[in-house]
Design a protein around this motif. Structure first.
Motif, mmCIF file in Angstrom:
data_model
loop_
_atom_site.group_PDB
_atom_site.id
_atom_site.type_symbol
_atom_site.label_atom_id
_atom_site.label_comp_id
_atom_site.label_asym_id
_atom_site.label_seq_id
_atom_site.Cartn_x
_atom_site.Cartn_y
_atom_site.Cartn_z
ATOM 1 N N ASP A 8 0.838 -1.206 0.000
ATOM 2 C CA ASP A 8 0.000 0.000 0.000
ATOM 3 C C ASP A 8 0.870 1.254 0.000
ATOM 4 O O ASP A 8 2.015 1.228 0.445
ATOM 5 N N PRO A 9 0.335 2.387 -0.488
ATOM 6 C CA PRO A 9 1.075 3.651 -0.402
ATOM 7 C C PRO A 9 1.450 3.950 1.045
ATOM 8 O O PRO A 9 0.688 3.655 1.972
ATOM 9 N N ALA A 10 2.633 4.530 1.227
ATOM 10 C CA ALA A 10 3.181 4.708 2.572
ATOM 11 C C ALA A 10 2.886 6.092 3.140
ATOM 12 O O ALA A 10 2.935 7.101 2.429
ATOM 13 N N VAL A 11 2.613 6.108 4.445
ATOM 14 C CA VAL A 11 2.519 7.337 5.222
ATOM 15 C C VAL A 11 3.643 7.306 6.251
ATOM 16 O O VAL A 11 3.762 6.339 7.016
ATOM 17 N N LEU A 12 4.477 8.332 6.272
ATOM 18 C CA LEU A 12 5.552 8.436 7.256
ATOM 19 C C LEU A 12 5.139 9.446 8.316
ATOM 20 O O LEU A 12 4.901 10.613 8.005
ATOM 21 N N LEU A 13 5.058 8.995 9.565
ATOM 22 C CA LEU A 13 4.690 9.851 10.682
ATOM 23 C C LEU A 13 5.958 10.309 11.394
ATOM 24 O O LEU A 13 6.765 9.487 11.827
ATOM 25 N N VAL A 14 6.123 11.627 11.527
ATOM 26 C CA VAL A 14 7.330 12.205 12.118
ATOM 27 C C VAL A 14 6.930 12.975 13.369
ATOM 28 O O VAL A 14 6.227 13.983 13.291
ATOM 29 N N MET A 15 7.400 12.499 14.517
ATOM 30 C CA MET A 15 7.026 13.104 15.789
ATOM 31 C C MET A 15 7.792 14.396 16.052
ATOM 32 O O MET A 15 8.684 14.785 15.320
ATOM 33 N N GLY A 16 7.414 15.063 17.146
ATOM 34 C CA GLY A 16 8.008 16.340 17.512
ATOM 35 C C GLY A 16 9.163 16.204 18.482
ATOM 36 O O GLY A 16 9.704 15.110 18.697
ATOM 37 N N THR A 17 9.518 17.305 19.103
ATOM 38 C CA THR A 17 10.688 17.380 19.977
ATOM 39 C C THR A 17 10.630 16.367 21.118
ATOM 40 O O THR A 17 9.635 16.291 21.838
ATOM 41 N N GLY A 62 3.970 15.416 9.730
ATOM 42 C CA GLY A 62 4.854 15.819 10.805
ATOM 43 C C GLY A 62 4.155 16.693 11.817
ATOM 44 O O GLY A 62 3.362 17.573 11.457
ATOM 45 N N ALA A 63 4.432 16.448 13.099
ATOM 46 C CA ALA A 63 3.849 17.241 14.180
ATOM 47 C C ALA A 63 4.929 18.064 14.867
ATOM 48 O O ALA A 63 5.994 17.543 15.199
ATOM 49 N N SER A 64 4.675 19.352 15.061
ATOM 50 C CA SER A 64 5.583 20.243 15.765
ATOM 51 C C SER A 64 6.945 20.236 15.073
ATOM 52 O O SER A 64 7.035 20.563 13.893
ATOM 53 N N LEU A 65 8.022 19.829 15.754
ATOM 54 C CA LEU A 65 9.325 19.764 15.095
ATOM 55 C C LEU A 65 9.289 18.816 13.906
ATOM 56 O O LEU A 65 9.970 19.037 12.895
ATOM 57 N N GLY A 66 8.473 17.766 13.997
ATOM 58 C CA GLY A 66 8.310 16.855 12.869
ATOM 59 C C GLY A 66 7.733 17.543 11.649
ATOM 60 O O GLY A 66 8.014 17.156 10.510
ATOM 61 N N GLY A 67 6.928 18.589 11.872
ATOM 62 C CA GLY A 67 6.416 19.365 10.747
ATOM 63 C C GLY A 67 7.519 20.126 10.047
ATOM 64 O O GLY A 67 7.491 20.298 8.819
ATOM 65 N N ALA A 68 8.522 20.592 10.805
ATOM 66 C CA ALA A 68 9.676 21.252 10.195
ATOM 67 C C ALA A 68 10.511 20.252 9.416
ATOM 68 O O ALA A 68 11.033 20.569 8.328
ATOM 69 N N GLY A 127 16.583 13.636 24.765
ATOM 70 C CA GLY A 127 15.606 14.214 23.854
ATOM 71 C C GLY A 127 15.677 15.725 23.779
ATOM 72 O O GLY A 127 15.236 16.318 22.790
ATOM 73 N N HIS A 128 16.245 16.359 24.813
ATOM 74 C CA HIS A 128 16.352 17.812 24.800
ATOM 75 C C HIS A 128 17.371 18.298 23.772
ATOM 76 O O HIS A 128 17.431 19.493 23.472
ATOM 77 N N HIS A 129 18.170 17.376 23.242
ATOM 78 C CA HIS A 129 19.058 17.759 22.142
ATOM 79 C C HIS A 129 18.259 18.264 20.947
ATOM 80 O O HIS A 129 18.754 19.060 20.156
ATOM 81 N N HIS A 130 17.021 17.813 20.827
ATOM 82 C CA HIS A 130 16.170 18.283 19.730
ATOM 83 C C HIS A 130 15.948 19.788 19.824
ATOM 84 O O HIS A 130 15.870 20.477 18.808
ATOM 85 N N ASP A 131 15.811 20.293 21.049
ATOM 86 C CA ASP A 131 15.656 21.740 21.226
ATOM 87 C C ASP A 131 16.881 22.473 20.701
ATOM 88 O O ASP A 131 16.766 23.506 20.037
ATOM 89 N N LEU A 132 18.054 21.940 21.008
ATOM 90 C CA LEU A 132 19.288 22.567 20.550
ATOM 91 C C LEU A 132 19.378 22.513 19.028
ATOM 92 O O LEU A 132 19.783 23.489 18.378
ATOM 93 N N ALA A 133 18.990 21.378 18.444
ATOM 94 C CA ALA A 133 19.013 21.255 16.986
ATOM 95 C C ALA A 133 18.016 22.215 16.347
ATOM 96 O O ALA A 133 18.296 22.833 15.313
#
Length: 301
Positions: free
Chosen positions: A26-35, A103-109, A220-226
């Motif tokens: 099936d066609p794929a959906v990639l879900l990308v979480m946030g920070t 993508g949600a939040s940072l995942g949206g970026a 996980g707080h490294h995501h904030d720095l990134a």
């Protein structure tokens, strides 16, 4: 829920946990979480709604979260482009050339970065509770924390209630698992907003699943720095995005108020903007995950 299949994929030297639900054909959906959020941040109800629409759904743990590799950020700092490379590596690992990226939040970026710099990998883009990847919220935060009025030419800062919560949380004890759980739950309660009911059991399950007893609890707080690294690639115009784009944003988002979503939709040609009444900056409200899943399913149909 369809039985998921787990897969560890490689992104350079990193190993990333991922999970596919649905038929591989099936066609794929990639879900990308946030920070700082692993893949289980995407509720099963949302995944089920997409699979019911004839899609395979892939969710994964970012670097520095869940069952994926940890990074020594001081020695090897990373940026949004590196997190986007991880997303592409997950697609490669599952043999997917192009996916519907959500993508949600940072995942949206991360999704925006892929749509700009790797357009062949993005069939459609759905961005939830996020803003333009080239916008730095730092100045607005600084003004708000200093008690100064918002800059009318900038996007608005987080709500006063959320900023007050951050100050309160900084003083809370978090030395034990129970103390960390209580602090995280209170943060998600505030992020949920004050309109829709808060699904505390779902948030509690997510927070418990997010804890890594054998790893660095602060990784996980490294995501904030990134996210704060405003590299040149993030300043590329979003007007180059050709993937059909849907921007979903809660009317009660206390972290990124509604104008952030409007601004993002305004920068992407032909993007559709859909406010979600009562939604805050989380997916922890009864019925909300399925509602969003059905909206996304319509967009990618």
């Amino acid at each position: 829920m369809t039985t998921p299949a787990e897969l560890i994929v490689e992104s350079g030297e990193l190993r990333l946990w991922s999970e596919r639900t649905g038929a591989p054909t099936d066609p794929a959906v990639l879900l990308v979480m946030g920070t700082a959020a692993p893949g289980v941040g995407w509720p099963d109800e949302l995944v089920d709604a997409l699979v019911a629409g004839g899609r395979q759904v892939i969710r994964y743990d970012h670097r520095d979260t869940g069952r994926s590799s940890r990074v020594d950020f001081a020695a090897r700092p990373y940026a949004l482009a590196d997190m986007a490379a991880d997303a592409a590596a997950v697609l490669d690992g599952h043999g997917v050339a192009a996916a519907h990226v959500v993508g949600a939040s940072l995942g949206g970026a991360v999704g925006q970065w892929l749509a700009v710099h790797r357009p062949a990998r993005v069939r459609t883009l759905t961005a939830l509770m996020t803003g333009p990847m080239g916008h730095s919220p730092g100045p607005a935060w600084a003004r708000a924390l200093a008690g100064r009025a918002p800059d009318p030419g900038d996007l608005p800062p987080p709500s006063a209630r959320f900023l007050a919560h951050l100050a309160h949380r900084a003083a809370l004890p978090q030395g034990t698992p129970d103390e960390r759980l209580a602090a995280h739950l209170e943060t998600w309660r505030v992020l949920n907003g004050e309109v829709l009911p808060f699904d505390e059991p779902a948030a509690r399950r997510f927070v418990r699943a997010s804890f890594d007893p054998n790893g660095d609890p602060g990784a996980g707080h490294h995501h904030d720095l990134a996210a704060r690294r405003m590299t040149e690639d993030r300043l590329a115009p979003l007007s180059s995005i050709v993937a059909p784009t849907l921007v979903l944003h809660g009317t009660e988002d206390p972290l990124r108020p509604l104008p952030h979503g409007r601004a993002l939709a305004g920068e992407i040609p032909h993007a559709r903007f859909r406010p979600i009444p009562g939604m805050g900056h989380s997916l922890f409200s009864p019925g909300l995950p399925r509602q969003l899943g059905e909206i996304i399913r319509e967009h990618i149909a």
